[in-house]
Design a protein around this motif. Sequence first.
Motif, mmCIF file in Angstrom:
data_model
loop_
_atom_site.group_PDB
_atom_site.id
_atom_site.type_symbol
_atom_site.label_atom_id
_atom_site.label_comp_id
_atom_site.label_asym_id
_atom_site.label_seq_id
_atom_site.Cartn_x
_atom_site.Cartn_y
_atom_site.Cartn_z
ATOM 1 N N GLY A 164 0.805 -1.213 0.000
ATOM 2 C CA GLY A 164 0.000 0.000 0.000
ATOM 3 C C GLY A 164 0.840 1.266 0.000
ATOM 4 N N LEU A 165 2.100 1.138 -0.441
ATOM 5 C CA LEU A 165 2.981 2.293 -0.517
ATOM 6 C C LEU A 165 3.277 2.532 -1.993
ATOM 7 N N LEU A 166 2.814 3.653 -2.519
ATOM 8 C CA LEU A 166 2.841 3.849 -3.957
ATOM 9 C C LEU A 166 3.482 5.172 -4.308
ATOM 10 N N ARG A 167 4.068 5.250 -5.502
ATOM 11 C CA ARG A 167 4.672 6.509 -5.905
ATOM 12 C C ARG A 167 4.195 6.926 -7.296
ATOM 13 N N THR A 168 4.297 8.216 -7.584
ATOM 14 C CA THR A 168 4.155 8.664 -8.969
ATOM 15 C C THR A 168 5.528 9.160 -9.409
ATOM 16 N N PHE A 169 5.675 9.401 -10.708
ATOM 17 C CA PHE A 169 6.986 9.730 -11.237
ATOM 18 C C PHE A 169 7.089 11.196 -11.650
ATOM 19 N N GLN A 170 8.329 11.689 -11.596
ATOM 20 C CA GLN A 170 8.594 13.059 -12.009
ATOM 21 C C GLN A 170 8.319 13.217 -13.500
ATOM 22 N N GLN A 171 8.908 12.305 -14.306
ATOM 23 C CA GLN A 171 8.540 12.256 -15.719
ATOM 24 C C GLN A 171 7.347 11.308 -15.772
ATOM 25 N N THR A 172 6.172 11.879 -15.873
ATOM 26 C CA THR A 172 4.935 11.120 -15.777
ATOM 27 C C THR A 172 5.010 9.773 -16.478
ATOM 28 N N ARG A 173 4.518 8.740 -15.831
ATOM 29 C CA ARG A 173 4.514 7.424 -16.460
ATOM 30 C C ARG A 173 3.114 6.843 -16.437
ATOM 31 N N LEU A 205 4.448 11.507 -4.039
ATOM 32 C CA LEU A 205 4.267 12.242 -5.295
ATOM 33 C C LEU A 205 5.541 12.999 -5.625
ATOM 34 N N ASP A 206 6.091 12.740 -6.823
ATOM 35 C CA ASP A 206 7.323 13.398 -7.231
ATOM 36 C C ASP A 206 6.975 14.578 -8.131
ATOM 37 N N GLU A 207 7.018 15.767 -7.593
ATOM 38 C CA GLU A 207 6.693 17.008 -8.297
ATOM 39 C C GLU A 207 5.362 16.952 -9.037
ATOM 40 N N PRO A 208 4.271 16.844 -8.309
ATOM 41 C CA PRO A 208 2.961 16.721 -8.959
ATOM 42 C C PRO A 208 2.564 17.929 -9.797
ATOM 43 N N THR A 209 3.117 19.095 -9.513
ATOM 44 C CA THR A 209 2.646 20.271 -10.254
ATOM 45 C C THR A 209 3.602 20.722 -11.355
ATOM 46 N N ALA A 210 4.750 20.045 -11.494
ATOM 47 C CA ALA A 210 5.695 20.471 -12.528
ATOM 48 C C ALA A 210 5.085 20.314 -13.909
ATOM 49 N N GLN A 255 -1.760 13.860 -18.623
ATOM 50 C CA GLN A 255 -1.152 12.581 -18.248
ATOM 51 C C GLN A 255 -0.818 12.571 -16.767
ATOM 52 N N LYS A 256 -0.399 13.714 -16.257
ATOM 53 C CA LYS A 256 -0.070 13.828 -14.845
ATOM 54 C C LYS A 256 -1.325 13.596 -13.991
#
Lengths: 340, 248
Positions: B81-90, B170-175, B152-153
């Motif tokens: 239950g530990l999840l991440r998103t990516f800086q370069q959206t994937r 969340l890795d830079e969600p607003t970039a 995509q983000k």
Amino acid sequence: MKYLVYAALLAIAIAAPFLFPDYRTSLAALWILIIVALTWDMTGGQMGYNSLGNIFFYGTGMYVAAVICIALVYDVGEYTNAFSGEEQTFTSEQYFTGMLVGCLGAGVFCALSALVIGFLTFGLRGPYFAIGTLGVAIAAGELVSNWEWIGGGQGIALPVYPGDFEAGKDFFYFLFLVTGVALILLLGWLYRTRFGLAINAIRDDEEKAEGMGIKTLSIKLFTWSIAAFFVGIAGGISAFQLIHFEPLETAYQTINLGIFMVVCVLLGGKGTLWGPVIGAILFHLFKEVTWNYFLGWQWVALGALIVVTVVFFQQGLLGWLMDKKPEWFGIRVESREAAK
Amino acid sequence: MSNQIIEIEGVSKSFGGVHANTDISLTVEKGKITGLIGPNGSGKTTLFNSIVGYHPIDKGSIRFEGQEISKLQVQEIARLGLLRTFQQTRIYGNMNCIENMLISVPHRKMGLLDMFVSHDRETREKAERLLEFVGLYEKRLLRAGGLSFGQQKLLEFAMALMNEPTVLLLDEPTAGINPTLINGLIDRLKRANSEFGITLLIIEHNMRVIMNMADKVYCLAHGELLAGGAPDEIQNDPRVLDAYLGAH
């Protein structure tokens, strides 16, 4: 409506050998192409793993089926060494039992070997996976051609079909047809499940899929072993149809069928259920025409077809249609109201 | 039972001669929003990758809900239950938005056989609801790869919510997202935290965003933890200002 089309296609497939009796062997070869193209697309198109080694399962399927069929009645080593000696016969019961057990055994053996090879090669990505699997197929061909117990470079001669020669042609056609239709039904269902989405996710971004908790390795192994199962069965049936086969040109034919299956998929459209089928039909037509009318130039024509496909027509027929007419495939903007 | 859902102690990670993280210790409190800031190259993304298992750490320990996770594999950690998103959206570019959502269901609750079911109505409705939540409902049948970067983000964010994580990194969600959309995104992140109860750990360069959202902020510089505290403390910390403005 959709089911009417499917029923019509099936009816055509069943009627074909009776409408064109002269082309029965060629039509059977078309089914082989359809089976190997569909199974290649399971990993190549749907999962993003371009294998050049799927021919390994075809060749291995031939050998496993033949060895099982022989071993049920004779000693394999004596049988393969007795070409000039006394004649070895099979009753028709021995023949059909051997064929059934042999082909199923070939499928199971290939599925298991896909698990082993996959475990070793699925760490490779992109071109490395393609080359790695190609290496497996080439090495297997060389090993088998030096293994005297199963006939070495001379290959194996199986008994001929016990019934009428003409009826035999129908028989083999329908064996391939049943295998192919079973495969299409299985894939039609599988691609609609969560599993189908998971292999697509692996194709699009495997690291992301892992990060979302998908067990990527077991899914890749399972997919490839299903593909191997069907290719193994098709190889087994081919062994009985051809009667005699040898390791490098017929069984582990890396540059013929091993490449044809990829071209079929590219021609029809990667990553779709019907693309490989359409591609196989187009490719088969092209091949038959050039082999009959441009003999001597057939390999040049084939090479040209591959170059043109890869350079100008990468997305294949269905991929091209999807680009031109996205709405035919349900790709559209749709508001909440319109959906209701 | 402590209230710290992630506890990082003395974590170090180097690549060749580069010390990306040196002896970092920090905690993330359950149900809160924690921010992670620092100049470019200060080791924020490396720390993220260490937490979710993309590479082994050299030293230290990482605990999630009290369980040591620094030796686990990526999928295993995601299933906790530990999840991440990516800086370069994937996202999955060749699949449509709905399919992207449907395959993002929480795999921790599933066995292998659950992979062979078709998608039930309930899951589909949930996927559509979340797409509506991020404003992508109308585009749900389009190829995800054809969406704009910002969309995509948002899709990636919706996919993360579909997975029902306990903690979301969340890795830079607003970039790369335009200013109007940023306000909408901040609002949705806050709602994900308050309505769905998801603990958030956010890397962010936009100070307005992070200071406005976070309950606690940590600042990294040169791979080391520089300071940690409430947003206004951090904002006025001379070491943090130095790190950003370049005085060493």
